[in-house]
Scaffold this motif. Structure first.
Motif, short mmCIF file in Angstrom:
data_model
loop_
_atom_site.label_atom_id
_atom_site.label_comp_id
_atom_site.label_asym_id
_atom_site.label_seq_id
_atom_site.Cartn_x
_atom_site.Cartn_y
_atom_site.Cartn_z
N SER A 1 0.71 -1.18 0.08
CA SER A 1 0.18 0.17 -0.07
C SER A 1 0.91 1.15 -0.05
O SER A 1 0.47 2.36 0.08
CB SER A 1 -0.82 -0.14 1.35
OG SER A 1 -0.23 0.22 2.47
N ASP A 2 2.05 0.98 -0.11
CA ASP A 2 3.01 2.23 -0.08
C ASP A 2 3.91 2.22 -1.32
O ASP A 2 5.22 2.03 -1.22
CB ASP A 2 3.93 2.11 1.23
CG ASP A 2 4.78 3.34 1.50
OD1 ASP A 2 4.53 4.33 0.99
OD2 ASP A 2 5.57 3.23 2.55
N PRO A 3 3.46 2.67 -2.40
CA PRO A 3 4.10 2.84 -3.69
C PRO A 3 5.30 3.69 -3.64
O PRO A 3 6.20 3.57 -4.28
CB PRO A 3 3.05 3.15 -4.79
CG PRO A 3 1.96 3.62 -3.92
CD PRO A 3 1.96 3.21 -2.74
N ALA A 4 5.32 4.75 -2.95
CA ALA A 4 6.29 5.58 -2.64
C ALA A 4 7.51 5.09 -2.37
O ALA A 4 8.75 5.55 -2.51
CB ALA A 4 5.99 6.83 -1.79
N ARG A 5 7.64 4.02 -1.51
CA ARG A 5 8.88 3.33 -0.92
C ARG A 5 9.41 2.25 -1.79
O ARG A 5 10.45 1.75 -1.44
CB ARG A 5 8.45 3.21 0.46
CG ARG A 5 8.52 4.18 1.40
CD ARG A 5 8.75 3.80 2.70
NE ARG A 5 10.12 3.53 3.35
CZ ARG A 5 10.39 3.06 4.26
NH1 ARG A 5 9.62 2.58 5.32
NH2 ARG A 5 11.78 2.98 4.77
N LEU A 6 8.66 1.85 -3.03
CA LEU A 6 9.01 0.80 -3.71
C LEU A 6 10.40 1.04 -4.40
O LEU A 6 11.34 0.03 -4.21
CB LEU A 6 8.05 0.29 -4.86
CG LEU A 6 7.19 -0.72 -4.25
CD1 LEU A 6 5.96 -0.87 -5.21
CD2 LEU A 6 7.82 -1.96 -3.71
N PRO A 7 10.86 2.23 -4.89
CA PRO A 7 12.09 2.35 -5.34
C PRO A 7 13.19 2.08 -4.47
O PRO A 7 14.14 1.55 -4.65
CB PRO A 7 12.05 3.85 -5.82
CG PRO A 7 10.81 4.06 -6.04
CD PRO A 7 10.03 3.34 -5.09
N GLU A 8 13.05 2.51 -3.17
CA GLU A 8 13.91 2.45 -1.93
C GLU A 8 14.01 0.62 -1.63
O GLU A 8 15.31 0.18 -1.54
CB GLU A 8 13.40 3.04 -0.67
CG GLU A 8 14.57 2.86 0.43
CD GLU A 8 14.09 3.40 1.75
OE1 GLU A 8 14.72 3.20 2.67
OE2 GLU A 8 12.97 4.21 1.56
#
Length: 176
Positions: free
Chosen positions: A87-94
């Motif tokens: 539910s947290d796409p913003a942290r997927l690159p990390e």
């Protein structure tokens, strides 16, 4: 030889902080939701899949300051379980960078990977196809990998995921 340990395979649970690793492990081991706080160091438990099969699961703290210590936990690791918060796409690159770094460790060469797309019960959760693409999973051709959706809070998909992990480990042992 390494240090003497029980015969149950070692599985390491990793992922960014707040991905839900500790909740997931508590749910697996006790069937209950526990209040958790950020893990400093690690939690460890033995998961009995059936009468003959158990896995020793290490849940390693995911905060940035802890990640440098991850390599210490990788001795004898027979499967890596990488937990992401769907539910947290913003942290997927990390998460993608962290996963790539961990998988480049010599100790994890050829070790199977299970990605758990946790918090899948939330309405805005991404599907496993999206997560797989964002984590660049298809590029890991040097090992077997799987991705499964689950919910640590609700206990959904966990038993299946760890049964699959056990199969991955058994399959890998036959290759060696």
């Amino acid at each position: 030889m390494g240090h003497a340990q029980s015969s149950s395979p070692q599985v390491i649970l990793m992922g960014l902080d707040s991905a839900g690793k500790t909740t997931l492990l508590a749910q697996l081991l006790t069937g209950q939701v526990m209040e958790t706080s950020p893990t400093i160091g690690f939690n460890v438990g033995t998961l009995n899949l059936d009468k003959k099969t158990s896995l020793t699961v290490w849940d390693v703290g995911g905060q940035k300051s802890m990640r440098d210590n991850w390599s210490y936990y990788l001795d004898d690791c027979q499967a890596l379980v990488f937990v992401v918060d769907s539910s947290d796409p913003a942290r997927l690159p990390e998460a993608q960078k962290v996963l790539k770094k961990v998988l480049s460790e010599k100790k994890l060469e050829g070790v199977p990977l299970m990605v758990l797309a946790n918090k899948n019960d939330l309405p805005n959760a991404m599907n496993i196809q999206q997560i797989s693409t964002q984590l660049f999973l298809p590029q890991y051709e040097d090992r077997r990998w799987e991705i499964q959706a689950c919910s640590g809070l609700k206990g959904l998909g966990l038993q299946q995921a760890f049964t699959s992990i056990n199969k991955l480990i058994r399959h890998n042992r036959h290759l060696i």
